[in-house]
Design a protein around this motif. Structure first.
Motif, short mmCIF file in Angstrom:
data_model
loop_
_atom_site.label_atom_id
_atom_site.label_comp_id
_atom_site.label_asym_id
_atom_site.label_seq_id
_atom_site.Cartn_x
_atom_site.Cartn_y
_atom_site.Cartn_z
N SER A 1 42.77 55.45 33.42
CA SER A 1 43.04 54.24 34.68
C SER A 1 41.62 53.59 34.28
N ARG A 2 40.19 54.42 34.03
CA ARG A 2 38.80 53.37 33.79
C ARG A 2 38.92 52.04 32.91
N ARG A 3 39.98 52.57 31.96
CA ARG A 3 39.92 51.57 30.63
C ARG A 3 41.15 50.43 30.98
N LEU A 4 41.32 50.83 31.91
CA LEU A 4 42.24 49.44 32.93
C LEU A 4 41.15 48.50 33.84
N SER A 5 41.22 49.32 34.97
CA SER A 5 40.46 48.80 35.46
C SER A 5 39.07 47.32 34.60
N LEU A 6 39.13 48.16 33.54
CA LEU A 6 37.77 46.71 33.02
C LEU A 6 38.48 45.50 32.30
N VAL A 7 39.11 46.05 32.67
CA VAL A 7 40.83 44.29 32.21
C VAL A 7 41.99 43.72 33.43
N LEU A 8 41.88 44.12 34.48
CA LEU A 8 42.48 43.95 35.12
C LEU A 8 42.34 42.28 36.22
N PRO A 9 40.45 43.05 36.68
CA PRO A 9 40.11 41.56 37.45
C PRO A 9 40.93 39.67 36.03
N ASN A 10 40.86 40.14 34.94
CA ASN A 10 41.27 38.58 34.24
C ASN A 10 42.98 38.91 34.01
N LEU A 11 43.68 39.69 34.26
CA LEU A 11 44.82 39.41 34.24
C LEU A 11 45.41 39.55 36.03
N ILE A 12 45.02 39.76 37.09
CA ILE A 12 45.38 39.84 38.33
C ILE A 12 44.99 38.08 39.32
N SER A 13 46.17 38.04 39.78
CA SER A 13 45.66 36.84 40.40
C SER A 13 44.99 36.84 41.84
N GLN A 14 43.85 36.03 42.09
CA GLN A 14 43.41 36.49 43.06
C GLN A 14 43.91 36.31 44.38
N GLN A 15 45.17 35.83 44.86
CA GLN A 15 45.90 36.48 45.73
C GLN A 15 45.53 38.51 45.89
N GLN A 16 45.47 38.38 45.22
CA GLN A 16 45.72 40.51 45.42
C GLN A 16 44.07 41.00 45.15
N GLN A 17 43.86 41.61 45.92
CA GLN A 17 42.83 41.97 46.44
C GLN A 17 42.39 43.39 45.91
N ALA A 18 43.92 44.37 46.54
CA ALA A 18 43.34 46.09 46.56
C ALA A 18 43.54 46.19 45.24
N SER A 19 42.40 47.81 44.37
CA SER A 19 42.62 48.42 43.21
C SER A 19 42.48 48.01 42.23
N VAL A 20 41.24 46.18 42.66
CA VAL A 20 40.76 45.84 41.57
C VAL A 20 39.57 45.38 41.80
N LYS A 21 38.57 45.77 40.38
CA LYS A 21 37.25 46.22 40.65
C LYS A 21 36.60 44.28 41.30
N GLY A 22 35.96 45.14 41.41
CA GLY A 22 34.55 43.50 42.21
C GLY A 22 35.88 42.40 43.48
N ARG A 23 36.91 43.29 44.11
CA ARG A 23 37.78 43.08 44.98
C ARG A 23 37.93 44.38 46.12
N GLN A 24 37.52 43.37 47.82
CA GLN A 24 38.12 44.53 48.58
C GLN A 24 38.96 43.92 49.10
N ILE A 25 40.27 44.80 49.50
CA ILE A 25 41.44 44.82 50.39
C ILE A 25 41.16 44.64 51.63
N SER A 26 39.91 44.86 52.31
CA SER A 26 39.45 44.62 53.77
C SER A 26 39.55 43.09 53.59
N GLU A 27 38.98 42.78 52.33
CA GLU A 27 38.67 41.19 52.73
C GLU A 27 39.98 40.19 52.95
N ALA A 28 40.95 41.39 52.81
CA ALA A 28 42.30 39.93 52.65
C ALA A 28 42.34 40.32 54.41
#
Length: 331
Positions: free
Chosen positions: A186-213
């Motif tokens: 999961s630590r490895r996956l967290s490094l690439v997720l921000p480049n794969l996941i669209s900005q509409q998703q806020q949860a479980s992505v490094k640098g994003r907070q679900i509270s912002e949604a």
């Protein structure tokens, strides 16, 4: 002096055999006790009937009944580059394993092996040779034996009074080695997720907070009301989302996003060889293999679930681009 400090720490942790300890234990026993429960519309009261009913229910929950599910023909998303694939697939180092161990919460309940993460931390200098060997074997084969993948499903009450099986939240208690491997992945996956996941998703992505949604949603509602323009907003509530993840769909997404065969084999080794027993009133019941779903309580599951939800984001974007509905912006 040392003995006094040890006794004090044990007492503060609630482990000293005092009247307070027995009150806490009795309270937890009352809260977790299931004397009567409704499963699929039928009330069960006998202890053995309740155990069989709960095990049968979760066997159905974690067993895939649909052999094939539809999948979008195209996904408008980014995929992994060569450098990111190398970072995901490289051999596990001792430093990386220790960081994964350090970041794991050592106070969580144990899985079937009976060892906590805190035990591994405290005894690392004596156990690290065996742990490194386990990681090396997993790196080469992508396989974990049944005693490693065996997990307990703990039924956590959602409310004070349990009436229906849906009033219980299934939490997976997995073994220490399996949890540590999942944490490192999961630590490895967290490094690439921000480049794969669209900005509409806020949860479980490094640098994003679900509270912002939630904040953005409130601003959108206020803006729309002030504009006095007619419109429609809808909230999607996905029941048992983790439990209903289709593995075929998950691996199609991993393929589309550019994950290597080695990485997909690792995910299969940790997630798709899962053996489950259900804890019913403190006793392990059943021993069955899952064929769908992700595990709540597993470090890797949130990242995999976010990638599954990317399909829904893509479908909503496609419908918007096709003119089936129109979004609005805050001015």
């Amino acid at each position: 002096m040392l003995e006094t400090e040890v006794e004090r720490s044990v007492d503060q942790a609630g482990g000293k055999n005092t009247g307070y300890f027995h009150k806490v234990a009795n309270y937890r026993r009352r809260v977790n006790y299931i004397g009567r429960i409704r499963i699929n519309g039928q009330f069960l009261e006998n202890k053995d009937a309740i155990a069989m009913g709960i095990v049968g229910y979760y066997q159905g929950q974690f067993r895939e009944s649909i052999q094939h599910r539809p999948f979008p023909k195209y996904l408008s998303t980014s995929d992994l580059g060569e450098r990111e694939r190398y970072m995901l697939d490289k051999p596990f180092s001792e430093q990386e394993i220790w960081l994964g161990l350090r970041d794991n919460d050592g106070s969580k309940a144990t899985g079937p092996d009976g060892f906590t993460i805190e035990f591994l931390k405290k005894c690392w200098q004596w156990l690290k040779g065996d742990v490194l060997k386990a990681f090396q074997d997993f790196y080469e084969s992508g396989f974990l034996p049944n005693w490693v993948t065996h997990s307990f499903v703990c039924l956590a009450p959602k409310k004070d009074t349990i009436e229906d099986i849906k009033d219980l939240r299934p939490i997976n208690l997995i073994g220490s080695i399996n949890k540590l491997i999942s944490k490192v992945l999961s630590r490895r996956l967290s490094l690439v997720l921000p480049n794969l996941i669209s900005q509409q998703q806020q949860a479980s992505v490094k640098g994003r907070q679900i509270s912002e949604a939630g904040l953005i949603a409130n601003e959108l509602v206020d803006s729309r009301r002030k504009s006095r323009k007619p419109g429609l907003m809808f909230k999607i509530d996905i029941e048992k989302a983790f439990d209903n993840v289709n593995w075929e769909c998950l691996f199609k997404i991993l393929t589309v996003l550019g994950f290597s065969d080695k990485w997909k084999k690792w995910v299969k080794g940790t997630m798709c060889s899962l053996i489950i027993s259900v804890l019913v009133i403190g006793e392990a019941k059943g021993f069955f293999k899952a064929s769908k779903g992700l595990r709540q309580g597993d470090p890797l599951s949130p990242g995999l679930f976010v990638m599954m939800m990317e399909v829904l984001s893509w479908m909503l974007n496609s419908a918007r681009e096709a003119g089936k509905f129109e979004g609005f912006y805050i001015k």
